[in-house]
Design an enzyme around this catalytic site. Structure first.
Site, mmCIF file in Angstrom:
data_model
loop_
_atom_site.group_PDB
_atom_site.id
_atom_site.type_symbol
_atom_site.label_atom_id
_atom_site.label_comp_id
_atom_site.label_asym_id
_atom_site.label_seq_id
_atom_site.Cartn_x
_atom_site.Cartn_y
_atom_site.Cartn_z
ATOM 1 C CG ASP A 1 1.690 -1.785 -9.312
ATOM 2 O OD1 ASP A 1 2.685 -1.234 -9.820
ATOM 3 O OD2 ASP A 1 1.426 -1.730 -8.094
ATOM 4 C CG ASP B 1 7.484 2.548 -6.205
ATOM 5 O OD1 ASP B 1 7.144 2.975 -7.321
ATOM 6 O OD2 ASP B 1 6.794 1.745 -5.548
HETATM 7 C C1 GAL Z 1 4.082 0.439 -6.519
HETATM 8 C C2 GAL Z 1 4.961 -0.495 -7.315
HETATM 9 C C3 GAL Z 1 4.693 -1.901 -6.838
HETATM 10 C C4 GAL Z 1 4.992 -1.979 -5.347
HETATM 11 C C5 GAL Z 1 4.199 -0.937 -4.579
HETATM 12 C C6 GAL Z 1 4.602 -0.867 -3.116
HETATM 13 O O1 GAL Z 1 4.318 1.740 -6.913
HETATM 14 O O2 GAL Z 1 4.691 -0.368 -8.672
HETATM 15 O O3 GAL Z 1 5.477 -2.813 -7.561
HETATM 16 O O4 GAL Z 1 6.370 -1.782 -5.140
HETATM 17 O O5 GAL Z 1 4.370 0.345 -5.142
HETATM 18 O O6 GAL Z 1 3.900 0.096 -2.396
#
Ligand code: GAL
Length: 404
Positions: free
Chosen positions: A207, A152
């Site tokens: 997301d 991430d």
């Molecule tokens: C976001 C990501 C999500 C999930 C989340 C966890 O940045 O896009 O899919 O992994 O973080 O905190």
């Protein structure tokens, strides 16, 4: 002098070879888009080993494994503290048996285990990130038997995305265990332009949210429904192919949309050659959800060996037609109705011509005929006849064309 020069040149090229040898990803992974399950959409930070084990069980008993799903991916929040030497440990309260034991359990089911980290100092949920610990973390994951790393982009401040992801790619390669590398920086730095040799897939958007056509505002950021995510794929299909995919995010099938919307969502992700990562609770899904997620003919479209992402062929406002060239001269055609009302649609194939400059496919429907099969209701027909279909509201009709 000449000898020394030759020796020097030899050394330099040996060095270059060794640098190049580590600067690569595991090429044999994700030759077709990866399929699996991920904890985030349903569980957020509430992850523990008991639930993950149960999800692996359900992956098998539900028929998902038989349908091709392979990875059980733990997203954010599995982390404990780093030890005194800087090695990351699983959170002992929620993963008391440790990650190695969990990986053994998942492997014994014939499945693979994925984990999540972040290129910054902390993950999006504030757990330890991998910045400055990349090689150590990759080694740790390899020693646990991890098969998939989602990486991430929170808390990265001003670091360079290309080199941050390449560093983890190299660390994984150096650790020596084939781990699929899933890049998640939300498309902010156009990963499609530089990540082909870095990761096996890259998120193209922020997301997902389980809605058809909404943007859900979280204050400083938004999440997006099915149509906004689809629309953000414009122009990206040329970057996808075997081993490197545009990732439209984990799916929301079974998480609150209508049956038609779920079917459309699944079909679209399949057409766009996106990874198919379920995001619902596999332990208690409805028969309808299971039937959608395990739909063989849709999965075959996603997993087609040519690995060509669908192209938007015809755009008539609320009605869009996508086409995906498949092996053996087959094509998959998807009619999408974006609107709130069902639509009767008449399509005279013979008036239409399809030219795909990217994959170099071309069809003159007035000269070449195909048989078609509606893969969701089993109806059959021929492109020699005018097609009359009812496309449900927020829904799709999907046909597979085979040469006559
Ligand atoms: C976001 C990501 C999500 C999930 C989340 C966890 O940045 O896009 O899919 O992994 O973080 O905190």
């Amino acid at each position: 002098m000449r000898k020394q020069l030759l020796l020097g040149l030899g050394l330099v090229s040996a060095l270059l070879v060794s640098v190049q040898a580590s600067a690569q990803k595991f090429e044999q992974l994700a030759k077709t888009p990866q399929m699996g399950w991920n904890s985030w959409n349903t569980f957020g930070c509430n992850v523990d080993e008991k639930m993950i084990r149960a999800m692996a069980d359900a992956m098998v008993t539900s028929g998902m494994k038989a349908a091709g799903y392979e990875y059980i991916n733990i997203d954010d929040c599995w982390h404990g503290e780093r030890d005194k030497n800087g090695f990351i440990q699983a959170d002992k309260k929620h993963f008391p048996s440790g990650m190695k034991a969990l990986a053994d359990y998942v492997h014994a089911k014939g499945l693979k285990l994925g984990i999540y980290s972040d290129a910054g100092n902390t993950t999006c949920a504030g757990r330890p990130g991998s910045r400055g610990h990349e090689y150590q973390d990759a080694l740790t994951y390899a020693s646990w038997g991890i098969d998939y790393v989602k990486y991430d982009w929170c808390d990265t401040q001003d670091i360079n995305p290309k080199s941050a992801y390449a560093t983890m790619r190299d660390a994984i390669h150096k650790a020596g265990r084939p781990m699929l590398f899933s890049i998640c920086e939300w498309g902010d730095n156009q990963p499609w332009e530089w990540a082909q040799d870095v990761g096996h897939s890259w998120r193209t958007t922020g997301d997902i949210y389980p809605c058809w056509n909404c943007e859900h505002n979280h204050g400083s950021w938004s999440s997006f429904g099915v149509l906004p995510i689809l629309d953000k794929q414009a122009g990206l299909r040329k970057y996808a192919g075997p081993g490197h995919w545009n990732d439209m995010d984990m799916m929301e099938v079974g998480n609150g949309m209508t049956e038609e919307e779920d079917r459309a969502h699944f079909s679209l992700w399949a057409f766009m050659a996106s990874p198919l990562i379920a995001g619902n609770d596999l332990r208690n899904m409805s028969d309808t959800t299971r039937a959608i997620l395990t739909h063989k003919e849709t999965i075959a479209i996603n997993q087609d060996k040519l690995g060509i992402q669908a192209m938007k062929w015809i755009d008539e406002g609320d009605l869009e037609i996508y086409i995906k060239p498949l092996e053996k001269g087959h094509y998959a055609v998807l009619f999408l109705n974006r609107a709130d009302d069902a639509m009767d649609y008449r399509f005279d194939w013979s008036f239409h011509y399809m030219k795909d400059d990217i994959s170099k496919h071309e069809i003159f429907f007035d000269k070449q005929a195909f048989n078609w099969r509606n893969i969701w209701n089993g109806e059959t027909g021929s492109t020699k006849e005018v097609l009359n279909i009812k496309v449900p509201a927020h829904g799709v009709v999907v046909l597979r064309l085979s040469p006559r």
